[in-house]
Design a protein around this motif. Structure first.
Motif, short mmCIF file in Angstrom:
data_model
loop_
_atom_site.label_atom_id
_atom_site.label_comp_id
_atom_site.label_asym_id
_atom_site.label_seq_id
_atom_site.Cartn_x
_atom_site.Cartn_y
_atom_site.Cartn_z
N SER A 140 -14.56 16.87 -10.26
CA SER A 140 -14.06 16.73 -11.78
C SER A 140 -13.34 15.42 -11.82
CB SER A 140 -13.63 17.92 -12.43
OG SER A 140 -13.26 17.72 -13.73
N ASP A 141 -13.79 14.31 -12.42
CA ASP A 141 -13.00 13.03 -12.20
C ASP A 141 -13.44 12.50 -13.59
OD1 ASP A 141 -12.16 10.38 -11.98
OD2 ASP A 141 -12.26 10.66 -9.47
N PRO A 142 -12.36 12.22 -14.47
CA PRO A 142 -12.78 11.56 -15.86
C PRO A 142 -13.22 10.10 -15.68
CG PRO A 142 -10.73 13.07 -15.87
CD PRO A 142 -11.30 13.10 -14.49
N GLU A 143 -12.46 9.51 -14.72
CA GLU A 143 -12.76 7.99 -14.44
C GLU A 143 -14.22 7.86 -14.05
OE1 GLU A 143 -10.87 3.80 -12.89
OE2 GLU A 143 -10.19 6.00 -11.91
N LEU A 144 -14.52 8.64 -12.99
CA LEU A 144 -16.04 8.60 -12.47
C LEU A 144 -16.89 9.04 -13.81
CD1 LEU A 144 -15.83 10.19 -8.88
CD2 LEU A 144 -16.45 8.03 -9.42
N ALA A 145 -16.55 10.04 -14.40
CA ALA A 145 -17.50 10.59 -15.33
C ALA A 145 -17.95 9.33 -16.53
CB ALA A 145 -16.89 11.82 -16.05
N LEU A 146 -16.78 8.69 -16.62
CA LEU A 146 -16.79 7.57 -17.58
C LEU A 146 -17.82 6.72 -17.22
CD1 LEU A 146 -15.57 6.32 -20.19
CD2 LEU A 146 -14.09 4.85 -18.57
N HIS A 147 -18.04 6.26 -15.85
CA HIS A 147 -19.20 5.38 -15.44
C HIS A 147 -20.20 5.84 -15.17
CE1 HIS A 147 -16.25 1.92 -15.26
NE2 HIS A 147 -15.39 2.65 -14.95
N GLY A 148 -20.62 7.28 -15.46
CA GLY A 148 -21.70 7.76 -15.30
C GLY A 148 -22.10 8.42 -13.82
N GLY A 149 -23.03 9.28 -13.80
CA GLY A 149 -23.66 9.98 -12.72
C GLY A 149 -23.92 9.23 -11.37
N GLU A 150 -24.06 7.90 -11.52
CA GLU A 150 -24.32 7.59 -10.34
C GLU A 150 -22.97 6.87 -9.66
OE1 GLU A 150 -27.72 5.08 -9.52
OE2 GLU A 150 -28.07 4.90 -11.86
N SER A 151 -22.03 6.90 -10.22
CA SER A 151 -20.60 6.33 -9.71
C SER A 151 -20.04 7.17 -8.58
CB SER A 151 -19.66 6.27 -10.85
OG SER A 151 -19.33 7.49 -11.63
N TYR A 152 -19.29 6.59 -7.71
CA TYR A 152 -18.74 7.46 -6.80
C TYR A 152 -17.55 6.86 -6.20
CZ TYR A 152 -20.37 3.82 -3.49
OH TYR A 152 -20.43 2.33 -3.01
N ARG A 153 -16.64 7.49 -5.50
CA ARG A 153 -15.42 7.03 -4.43
C ARG A 153 -15.61 7.36 -3.31
NH1 ARG A 153 -11.09 6.26 -8.37
NH2 ARG A 153 -10.92 7.48 -10.06
N LEU A 154 -15.34 6.61 -2.33
CA LEU A 154 -15.45 6.58 -0.85
C LEU A 154 -14.19 6.14 -0.26
CD1 LEU A 154 -18.45 5.44 1.39
CD2 LEU A 154 -16.06 4.76 2.04
N LYS A 155 -13.58 7.07 0.34
CA LYS A 155 -11.93 6.72 1.20
C LYS A 155 -12.42 6.90 2.49
CE LYS A 155 -7.03 7.62 1.29
NZ LYS A 155 -6.19 8.48 0.14
N VAL A 156 -12.05 6.02 3.45
CA VAL A 156 -12.04 6.14 4.88
C VAL A 156 -10.57 5.98 5.36
CG1 VAL A 156 -12.88 4.88 6.78
CG2 VAL A 156 -14.16 4.49 4.79
N SER A 157 -10.33 7.17 6.22
CA SER A 157 -9.04 7.16 7.09
C SER A 157 -9.26 7.41 8.31
CB SER A 157 -8.19 8.24 6.35
OG SER A 157 -8.75 9.54 6.61
N ALA A 158 -8.48 7.19 9.17
CA ALA A 158 -8.62 7.44 10.55
C ALA A 158 -9.27 8.97 10.95
CB ALA A 158 -7.16 7.54 11.48
N ASP A 159 -9.29 9.91 9.78
CA ASP A 159 -9.53 11.23 10.07
C ASP A 159 -11.04 11.39 9.62
OD1 ASP A 159 -7.20 12.20 11.40
OD2 ASP A 159 -6.35 12.53 9.54
N GLY A 160 -11.29 10.69 8.86
CA GLY A 160 -12.92 10.72 8.52
C GLY A 160 -13.12 9.77 7.04
N ILE A 161 -14.17 10.05 6.43
CA ILE A 161 -14.74 9.55 5.43
C ILE A 161 -15.19 10.64 4.45
CG2 ILE A 161 -16.81 8.24 4.52
CD1 ILE A 161 -17.44 7.03 7.24
N ARG A 162 -14.58 10.60 3.14
CA ARG A 162 -14.59 11.27 1.91
C ARG A 162 -15.35 10.76 0.86
NH1 ARG A 162 -11.62 12.84 -2.85
NH2 ARG A 162 -12.17 14.92 -3.33
#
Length: 548
Positions: A140-162
């Motif tokens: 549940s992410d209001p900022e993502l929801a504002l940009h529609g269902g095709e939006s996403y966040r991707l975060k890369v750290s040394a431990d993985g990709i989220r």
């Protein structure tokens, strides 16, 4: 002058190197440095220096971070120190863990990482656990929801990709971004954060098996590659004068006569639809009417005004044999046929063509003349407008909508979309009338034309939004398509004709307009092209004469 130019160039290199070492976004950093140069140098060695600049941006691999190998480029990118390195101990996690849709997305990523990087990433059934992981999470992410269902966040750290999104489509888009990064880096990805969303909702490719039949395997390859570029509509031109490619159980002579050189069974079409759905690509069929219908009329000549027999067209061209607007049985036939087509394709929009109608016998047919007396527009154009608006009643009854080519822009059916191909003026006219528009101008987004004519830079520089369009009307530009017509596109030429120009169209339709930059695209294209070449895509452009 030469000494001063050289000094500026050395300063430019030093500043660029420092910015890159500091972790600043490479393409944006390159754009800033280019702007500095352009302000400093107004004459003399400018072109030479800019040439060195481009080489510097693309080739400085050992000393600093390379341009992110991403097409289309994300809306927002922030870098951090360090890198993630994929290995056999990395697990793949989805949340919620019982989601079949997310497991399908994860399975596609697993397959592509195994073939593209050479590492098998197991699915973790137990959810998140200690160690490296690639996680796909619905949140549940209001900022993502504002940009529609095709939006996403991707975060890369040394431990993985989220990867996180509010809908599964967004997670799929995020996995395609992660895939490009993993394949380009052979499993190593710089630590970063991406926030991304599309500029347009309709990002399409037209292919034309009506003129040159394409195997199911080729159609699936097109779907697979376009999904990696976040394109989401396959415009499937199934019928034309030269061929009928849809199996009809109701009207079997359509494929028996019109599809003698090949057609898709309904089972094959359902399989293609499911293949596309798993990759978030909608297949929009096109059933041409009233013109471009000679293959249909070769099977059922009673649907013409004259009733005379015709043959399936054996060559390219615009033919004068068409469906007859003054025959009630035509609409009964089309009502049944379109309902059968809609039963196979769940696409909200179904394309009916309606372009290049060159009927010669309409006004000589008495029922057409009687019909025309009560029409606002006279002659063949009035009859065509009547025809397409009457067929639209079938669409409204099914809860679907019609897409038509821009020849119909002055008498658009209720709820219909326009596909502008002749000029941007048609898009403006449709928008003024309150209709949505898909833009695919022949110059430069018809990909059957050779690249020496519609060059990659020209394709990239074209924007589907008419200049000066207001913000409210801007919303009616649904997106665009690259169109690959089949007259000169046998199967072995499909990929070379699509690539690399479809990469440019993908970025135009996805990335924010203000962040697009031709030089940055050129830098990234080399890495992304290598990814696709490793997947077996041929970029050698084989154009005997283009479409001429």
């Amino acid at each position: 002058m030469r000494t001063a130019t050289f000094q500026y160039f050395i300063i430019f290199l030093a500043q660029g190197h420092l910015r890159l070492e500091a972790g600043i976004d490479r393409p944006k950093g390159c754009v800033r440095m280019r702007n500095i140069l352009e302000e400093k140098m107004k004459k003399g060695m400018m072109k030479v220096v800019l040439a060195f600049y481009i080489l510097f941006c693309c080739a400085l691999a050992g000393a600093a971070q390379q341009p992110l190998p991403l097409i289309p480029f994300p809306a927002e990118v922030e870098f951090a120190a360090g890198a993630f390195r994929l290995d056999e101990k990395t697990s793949l996690v989805v949340s919620p863990a019982d989601s079949a849709e997310l497991k399908t997305i994860a399975g596609i990523l697993q397959d592509k990482v195994r073939t593209g990087v050479g590492i098998s990433v197991p699915m973790s059934e137990a959810g998140m656990k200690a160690g490296k992981s690639i996680s796909l999470e619905l949140v549940s992410d209001p900022e993502l929801a504002l940009h529609g269902g095709e939006s996403y966040r991707l975060k890369v750290s040394a431990d993985g990709i989220r990867i996180s999104a509010v809908q599964a489509h967004g997670l799929f888009n995020g996995t395609m971004t992660a895939l490009q990064l993993l394949e380009a880096g052979k499993g190593e990805v710089p630590c970063l954060s991406i926030f991304d969303y599309p500029r347009f909702s309709h990002r399409g490719i037209l292919i034309d098996p009506a003129r040159n039949f394409l195997s199911v395997a080729m159609v699936k390859q097109v779907i697979d590659k376009m999904s990696q570029l976040k394109m989401n509509v396959l415009h499937f031109h199934l019928v034309d004068d030269q061929g009928w490619r849809f199996e009809s159980k109701i009207f079997p002579k359509l494929q028996q006569i019109g599809g003698a050189t090949g057609y898709y069974t309904q089972d094959q079409l359902r399989d293609l639809v499911a293949y596309g759905q798993a990759r978030y690509v909608t297949i929009m069929p096109e059933i041409e009417m009233p013109g471009h219908s000679r293959a249909m009329l070769a099977a059922y000549p009673e649907l013409t005004c004259s009733g005379e027999k015709v043959e399936v067209a054996a060559h390219r061209g615009i033919f004068t044999t068409t469906l007859c607007p003054g025959k009630p049985e035509v609409y009964e036939f089309l009502d049944k046929l379109l309902k059968e087509v809609a039963g196979i394709f769940p696409s909200y929009y179904i394309h009916t063509g309606s372009d290049e109608v060159a009927a010669r016998d309409w006004e000589s047919f008495a029922p057409n003349r009687e019909l025309g007396e009560n029409l606002r527009q006279k002659g063949n154009k009035g009859l065509q407008c009547y025809f397409i608006n009457r067929v639209n009643q079938t669409f409204l009854g099914m809860g679907r909508r019609m897409t038509v080519w821009d020849e119909m822009v002055d008498c658009l059916p209720e709820g219909s979309r326009v596909q502008a191909w002749r000029s941007i003026k048609a898009a403006e006219t449709a928008v003024d009338a309150g209709h949505e528009v898909v833009v695919s101008l022949i110059n430069p987004w018809y990909l059957d034309y050779p690249e020496w004519l519609w060059k990659l830079k020209k394709v990239y520089k074209f924007d589907p939004v008419p200049a000066g369009l207001g913000a409210e009307k801007h919303k009616l530009i649904a997106g665009g398509e690259g169109c690959l017509w089949g007259e000169s596109a046998p199967e072995e030429t499909i990929m070379p004709k699509l690539f690399p120009r479809i990469m440019a169209i993908a970025e135009v339709l996805w990335s924010p307009e203000e962040s697009r930059d031709w030089r940055s695209f050129k830098c990234r294209k080399k890495s992304v092209q290598k990814i696709f070449e490793d997947q077996g895509v041929k970029f050698f452009l084989y154009f005997p004469l283009g479409p001429f």
